[in-house]
Design an enzyme around this catalytic site. Sequence first.
Site, PDB file in Angstrom:
ATOM      1  N   ARG A  50     -10.581  -0.264   7.432  1.00 11.89           N
ATOM      2  CA  ARG A  50     -11.388  -1.307   8.078  1.00 11.89           C
ATOM      3  C   ARG A  50     -11.759  -0.924   9.500  1.00 11.89           C
ATOM      4  NH1 ARG A  50      -7.999  -6.687   6.761  1.00 11.89           N
ATOM      5  NH2 ARG A  50      -6.334  -5.156   6.982  1.00 11.89           N
ATOM      6  N   LYS A  54      -8.780   3.309  14.631  1.00  7.36           N
ATOM      7  CA  LYS A  54      -7.332   3.165  14.727  1.00  7.36           C
ATOM      8  C   LYS A  54      -6.600   4.208  13.885  1.00  7.36           C
ATOM      9  CE  LYS A  54      -7.393  -1.815  15.716  1.00  7.36           C
ATOM     10  NZ  LYS A  54      -6.937  -3.157  15.279  1.00  7.36           N
ATOM     11  N   LEU A  75     -13.165  -4.741   2.157  1.00  9.64           N
ATOM     12  CA  LEU A  75     -13.223  -5.242   0.784  1.00  9.64           C
ATOM     13  C   LEU A  75     -13.959  -6.573   0.663  1.00  9.64           C
ATOM     14  CD1 LEU A  75      -9.614  -4.361  -0.420  1.00  9.64           C
ATOM     15  CD2 LEU A  75     -11.732  -3.412  -1.335  1.00  9.64           C
ATOM     16  N   VAL A  94      -6.076   1.743  -3.477  1.00  9.17           N
ATOM     17  CA  VAL A  94      -4.720   1.514  -2.988  1.00  9.17           C
ATOM     18  C   VAL A  94      -4.652   0.288  -2.087  1.00  9.17           C
ATOM     19  CG1 VAL A  94      -2.731   2.600  -1.868  1.00  9.17           C
ATOM     20  CG2 VAL A  94      -4.407   4.018  -3.058  1.00  9.17           C
ATOM     21  N   ALA A  95      -5.783  -0.034  -1.437  1.00  9.39           N
ATOM     22  CA  ALA A  95      -5.804  -1.142  -0.475  1.00  9.39           C
ATOM     23  C   ALA A  95      -5.472  -2.463  -1.140  1.00  9.39           C
ATOM     24  CB  ALA A  95      -7.183  -1.232   0.188  1.00  9.39           C
ATOM     25  N   TYR A 174       2.971 -13.519  -4.248  1.00 10.44           N
ATOM     26  CA  TYR A 174       2.596 -12.107  -4.318  1.00 10.44           C
ATOM     27  C   TYR A 174       2.441 -11.642  -5.758  1.00 10.44           C
ATOM     28  CZ  TYR A 174       2.524  -7.110  -3.390  1.00 10.44           C
ATOM     29  OH  TYR A 174       2.164  -5.783  -3.335  1.00 10.44           O
ATOM     30  N   LYS A 178      -1.130 -10.210  -7.304  1.00  5.80           N
ATOM     31  CA  LYS A 178      -1.309  -8.877  -7.872  1.00  5.80           C
ATOM     32  C   LYS A 178      -1.664  -8.934  -9.355  1.00  5.80           C
ATOM     33  CE  LYS A 178      -1.184  -5.787  -5.933  1.00  5.80           C
ATOM     34  NZ  LYS A 178      -2.238  -5.151  -5.133  1.00  5.80           N
ATOM     35  N   VAL A 204       8.959   2.060  -3.464  1.00  8.01           N
ATOM     36  CA  VAL A 204       8.597   3.396  -2.989  1.00  8.01           C
ATOM     37  C   VAL A 204       9.358   3.699  -1.700  1.00  8.01           C
ATOM     38  CG1 VAL A 204       6.718   4.931  -2.321  1.00  8.01           C
ATOM     39  CG2 VAL A 204       6.293   3.077  -3.967  1.00  8.01           C
TER      40      VAL A 204
END
Length: 344
Positions: A50, A54, A75, A94-95, A174, A178, A204
């Site tokens: 985005r 940065k 997005l 992945v975002a 969450y 998803k 992960v």
Amino acid sequence: MEAEEEDEENFGSKELGPKTYCVTGATGFIGSWLVNLLLLNGYKVHATARDPAKSLKLLSSWTVTDRLRLFKADLQEEGSFDEAVKGCDGVFHVAASMTFNVDQQDNIEEYVQKNVIDPEIKGTINLLKSCLKSKSVKRVVLTSTISTLTGKDADGERRRLVDESCRTLVDQVYSLLKRLSEDAAFKFASENSIDIVSIITSTVSGPFLTSYIPSSIRVFTAPITGDSDFLRILSNVNERMGSVAVVHTNDICRAHIFLMEHENAKGRYLCCVESCGLSELVERLSRHCGANFQRCVDEKKNWMPSEVSNKKLKDLGFRFEHGIDDIINETIDACVECGFISLT
């Protein structure tokens, strides 16, 4: 020579010239490592963020090459990814939205639907629309999460084996986010003849390139740090799944590339190298650190952990390179190096 043969087996044979892949969420934990791994293996990469400005510090951590291009993309803006995916052979999505606050809302259900779920689904569909326009994208690999699964059946009884078919009851924001986002992606892809595969990430852990400590690292190391919020999340994962399933940073990204390039990949793939009960995980962490963290564990006696299966992914030919002890060692080493954990 053996290493080269193994890479070809896992990533698939390459056509003439390097393929070009777009990675959304390139500045995140998985995204940043995936970008670097793709570059190391000779691919061209379109990395989206985005705010690319940065990303300059992170850029210095990636392999120095002219095969990397940065794109600004959001997005929530339809068409924002058109340039980023143009000419790409595939897209790694992945975002995702990871943080949101619903504690102070009067109508939580309405707030979550309007401000969390709808934007997430809209963002995924916006990306897929850009893939359609490109005419070049052959496959989309969607990063999903083990939060879309559950170790309990409809009667609340624990399953001995958890695999891709064990869809979760949507009882958490969450998990709901998803699962609905993933379902919407597969529905849109089916209606528009887009080849899409999803990879279901477990916890992960391992080395990281981000300047911040990723949330999954904070969860994994909670017995060491004593962080009550993340320890509660780890305990909830153990309760919901029947165990804690883990995967190394490098293996989750290798699996992304493997699923992108394997012609027979279809549907959803659970990616974990091993799963164990929370008490066993804490014991292993304790052995590495030379300290006893068992006080952090609230687990029923005679607990028999469920097995989280990686059979579908391994049957397709993927091979993991890092076991749970590797994950523990490299996670703690990375956390000590950046000052997040002190073992003295």
